[in-house]
Design a protein around this motif. Structure first.
Motif, PDB file in Angstrom:
ATOM      1  N   ILE A 131       4.349  -0.812  -6.945  1.00  4.87           N
ATOM      2  CA  ILE A 131       5.140  -1.814  -7.666  1.00  4.87           C
ATOM      3  C   ILE A 131       4.228  -2.731  -8.483  1.00  4.87           C
ATOM      4  CG2 ILE A 131       6.609  -3.856  -7.372  1.00  4.87           C
ATOM      5  CD1 ILE A 131       7.877  -2.334  -4.962  1.00  4.87           C
ATOM      6  N   ILE A 132       3.136  -3.172  -7.889  1.00  4.80           N
ATOM      7  CA  ILE A 132       2.202  -4.052  -8.602  1.00  4.80           C
ATOM      8  C   ILE A 132       1.595  -3.319  -9.799  1.00  4.80           C
ATOM      9  CG2 ILE A 132       0.012  -5.314  -8.416  1.00  4.80           C
ATOM     10  CD1 ILE A 132       0.835  -5.883  -5.488  1.00  4.80           C
ATOM     11  N   HIS A 133       1.220  -2.062  -9.608  1.00  5.40           N
ATOM     12  CA  HIS A 133       0.676  -1.262 -10.705  1.00  5.40           C
ATOM     13  C   HIS A 133       1.712  -1.099 -11.817  1.00  5.40           C
ATOM     14  CE1 HIS A 133      -0.606   2.639 -12.593  1.00  5.40           C
ATOM     15  NE2 HIS A 133      -1.711   1.921 -12.694  1.00  5.40           N
ATOM     16  N   SER A 134       2.946  -0.840 -11.456  1.00  2.00           N
ATOM     17  CA  SER A 134       4.011  -0.701 -12.450  1.00  2.00           C
ATOM     18  C   SER A 134       4.228  -1.994 -13.219  1.00  2.00           C
ATOM     19  CB  SER A 134       5.321  -0.280 -11.771  1.00  2.00           C
ATOM     20  OG  SER A 134       5.161   0.956 -11.145  1.00  2.00           O
ATOM     21  N   MET A 135       4.197  -3.112 -12.513  1.00  2.00           N
ATOM     22  CA  MET A 135       4.357  -4.411 -13.181  1.00  2.00           C
ATOM     23  C   MET A 135       3.191  -4.665 -14.142  1.00  2.00           C
ATOM     24  SD  MET A 135       5.854  -6.614  -9.988  1.00  2.00           S
ATOM     25  CE  MET A 135       5.435  -8.157 -10.708  1.00  2.00           C
ATOM     26  N   ASN A 136       1.986  -4.311 -13.724  1.00  2.00           N
ATOM     27  CA  ASN A 136       0.817  -4.470 -14.578  1.00  2.00           C
ATOM     28  C   ASN A 136       0.962  -3.622 -15.836  1.00  2.00           C
ATOM     29  OD1 ASN A 136      -1.778  -5.305 -15.359  1.00  2.00           O
ATOM     30  ND2 ASN A 136      -2.703  -3.526 -14.397  1.00  2.00           N
TER      31      ASN A 136
ATOM     32  N   TRP B 194      -9.420  -2.556 -10.206  1.00  2.00           N
ATOM     33  CA  TRP B 194      -7.985  -2.508  -9.891  1.00  2.00           C
ATOM     34  C   TRP B 194      -7.693  -1.641  -8.674  1.00  2.00           C
ATOM     35  CZ3 TRP B 194      -4.384  -5.721 -10.864  1.00  2.00           C
ATOM     36  CH2 TRP B 194      -4.431  -6.507 -12.011  1.00  2.00           C
ATOM     37  N   VAL B 195      -8.336  -0.491  -8.566  1.00  2.00           N
ATOM     38  CA  VAL B 195      -8.046   0.371  -7.424  1.00  2.00           C
ATOM     39  C   VAL B 195      -8.575  -0.230  -6.124  1.00  2.00           C
ATOM     40  CG1 VAL B 195     -10.026   1.925  -7.483  1.00  2.00           C
ATOM     41  CG2 VAL B 195      -7.831   2.775  -6.736  1.00  2.00           C
ATOM     42  N   VAL B 196      -9.641  -0.999  -6.181  1.00  2.00           N
ATOM     43  CA  VAL B 196     -10.102  -1.706  -4.983  1.00  2.00           C
ATOM     44  C   VAL B 196      -9.044  -2.728  -4.564  1.00  2.00           C
ATOM     45  CG1 VAL B 196     -11.810  -3.353  -4.126  1.00  2.00           C
ATOM     46  CG2 VAL B 196     -12.559  -1.335  -5.368  1.00  2.00           C
ATOM     47  N   ILE B 197      -8.483  -3.428  -5.531  1.00  2.00           N
ATOM     48  CA  ILE B 197      -7.420  -4.395  -5.236  1.00  2.00           C
ATOM     49  C   ILE B 197      -6.216  -3.676  -4.635  1.00  2.00           C
ATOM     50  CG2 ILE B 197      -5.740  -5.974  -6.291  1.00  2.00           C
ATOM     51  CD1 ILE B 197      -8.017  -6.691  -8.316  1.00  2.00           C
ATOM     52  N   TYR B 198      -5.796  -2.572  -5.244  1.00  2.00           N
ATOM     53  CA  TYR B 198      -4.656  -1.813  -4.724  1.00  2.00           C
ATOM     54  C   TYR B 198      -4.945  -1.277  -3.322  1.00  2.00           C
ATOM     55  CZ  TYR B 198      -2.994  -1.853  -9.565  1.00  2.00           C
ATOM     56  OH  TYR B 198      -2.582  -2.234 -10.807  1.00  2.00           O
ATOM     57  N   SER B 199      -6.168  -0.850  -3.082  1.00  2.00           N
ATOM     58  CA  SER B 199      -6.532  -0.340  -1.750  1.00  2.00           C
ATOM     59  C   SER B 199      -6.459  -1.444  -0.697  1.00  2.00           C
ATOM     60  CB  SER B 199      -7.935   0.252  -1.766  1.00  2.00           C
ATOM     61  OG  SER B 199      -7.995   1.362  -2.620  1.00  2.00           O
ATOM     62  N   ILE B 200      -6.920  -2.627  -1.050  1.00  2.00           N
ATOM     63  CA  ILE B 200      -6.852  -3.754  -0.111  1.00  2.00           C
ATOM     64  C   ILE B 200      -5.403  -4.117   0.180  1.00  2.00           C
ATOM     65  CG2 ILE B 200      -7.321  -6.235   0.142  1.00  2.00           C
ATOM     66  CD1 ILE B 200      -9.948  -5.683  -1.457  1.00  2.00           C
ATOM     67  N   ILE B 201      -4.571  -4.132  -0.859  1.00  2.00           N
ATOM     68  CA  ILE B 201      -3.153  -4.435  -0.665  1.00  2.00           C
ATOM     69  C   ILE B 201      -2.514  -3.385   0.230  1.00  2.00           C
ATOM     70  CG2 ILE B 201      -0.909  -4.581  -1.826  1.00  2.00           C
ATOM     71  CD1 ILE B 201      -2.490  -5.806  -4.227  1.00  2.00           C
ATOM     72  N   TYR B 202      -2.817  -2.118  -0.008  1.00  2.00           N
ATOM     73  CA  TYR B 202      -2.282  -1.051   0.837  1.00  2.00           C
ATOM     74  C   TYR B 202      -2.735  -1.230   2.281  1.00  2.00           C
ATOM     75  CZ  TYR B 202      -1.740   3.347   3.218  1.00  2.00           C
ATOM     76  OH  TYR B 202      -1.437   4.289   4.163  1.00  2.00           O
ATOM     77  N   TYR B 203      -3.998  -1.504   2.471  1.00  2.00           N
ATOM     78  CA  TYR B 203      -4.545  -1.666   3.823  1.00  2.00           C
ATOM     79  C   TYR B 203      -3.873  -2.828   4.551  1.00  2.00           C
ATOM     80  CZ  TYR B 203      -7.888  -2.416   7.576  1.00  2.00           C
ATOM     81  OH  TYR B 203      -8.459  -2.589   8.799  1.00  2.00           O
ATOM     82  N   LYS B 204      -3.674  -3.945   3.852  1.00  2.00           N
ATOM     83  CA  LYS B 204      -3.054  -5.121   4.478  1.00  2.00           C
ATOM     84  C   LYS B 204      -1.575  -4.897   4.769  1.00  2.00           C
ATOM     85  CE  LYS B 204      -6.453  -8.224   4.141  1.00  2.00           C
ATOM     86  NZ  LYS B 204      -7.011  -8.990   5.203  1.00  2.00           N
ATOM     87  N   ALA B 205      -0.859  -4.271   3.816  1.00  2.00           N
ATOM     88  CA  ALA B 205       0.591  -4.110   3.944  1.00  2.00           C
ATOM     89  C   ALA B 205       0.983  -2.834   4.682  1.00  2.00           C
ATOM     90  CB  ALA B 205       1.232  -4.101   2.568  1.00  2.00           C
ATOM     91  N   GLN B 206       0.075  -1.869   4.768  1.00  2.00           N
ATOM     92  CA  GLN B 206       0.367  -0.559   5.354  1.00  2.00           C
ATOM     93  C   GLN B 206       1.599   0.071   4.702  1.00  2.00           C
ATOM     94  OE1 GLN B 206      -1.544   1.195   7.814  1.00  2.00           O
ATOM     95  NE2 GLN B 206      -2.949  -0.357   7.020  1.00  2.00           N
ATOM     96  N   SER B 207       1.703  -0.130   3.392  1.00  2.00           N
ATOM     97  CA  SER B 207       2.833   0.381   2.625  1.00  2.00           C
ATOM     98  C   SER B 207       2.346   0.768   1.239  1.00  2.00           C
ATOM     99  CB  SER B 207       3.914  -0.686   2.524  1.00  2.00           C
ATOM    100  OG  SER B 207       4.923  -0.281   1.638  1.00  2.00           O
TER     101      SER B 207
END
Length: 65
Positions: free
Chosen positions: A54-59, A35-48
Motif C-alpha cells: 500500500i505504501i509503495h502504491s501510494m508513493n 526504499w526497499v530497506v524501508i519497506y523491509s523494516i515495515i514488513y518486519y514490524k507489521a508482519q504483513s
C-alpha cells in the motif's frame, strides 16, 4: 521462505526490487535500495505484506500526479 534467516530474505528483496525498477545509474540503485530497506523494516514490524504494498502504491501515485 527465509523464516530462520530473515536478513537473507531482506537482501534478496533489495536485489529483486532494485533490478525490477531498471536503475540507470548508481544513484538509482541507492534510491531504490533505500526504499526497499524501508519497506523491509515495515514488513518486519507489521508482519504483513499488504502494508508495504500500500505504501509503495501510494508513493507511485504521488510520483504520477
Amino acid at each position: 521462505m527465509f523464516r530462520k534467516r530473515q536478513w537473507i530474505g531482506a537482501i534478496f528483496s533489495i536485489i529483486l526490487f532494485t533490478i525490477a525498477h531498471a536503475p540507470k545509474d548508481l544513484m538509482d540503485y541507492i534510491i531504490y535500495g533505500i526504499w526497499v530497506v524501508i519497506y523491509s523494516i515495515i514488513y518486519y514490524k507489521a508482519q504483513s505484506l499488504e502494508i508495504p504494498i500500500i505504501i509503495h502504491s501510494m508513493n507511485n501515485l504521488l510520483v504520477c500526479l
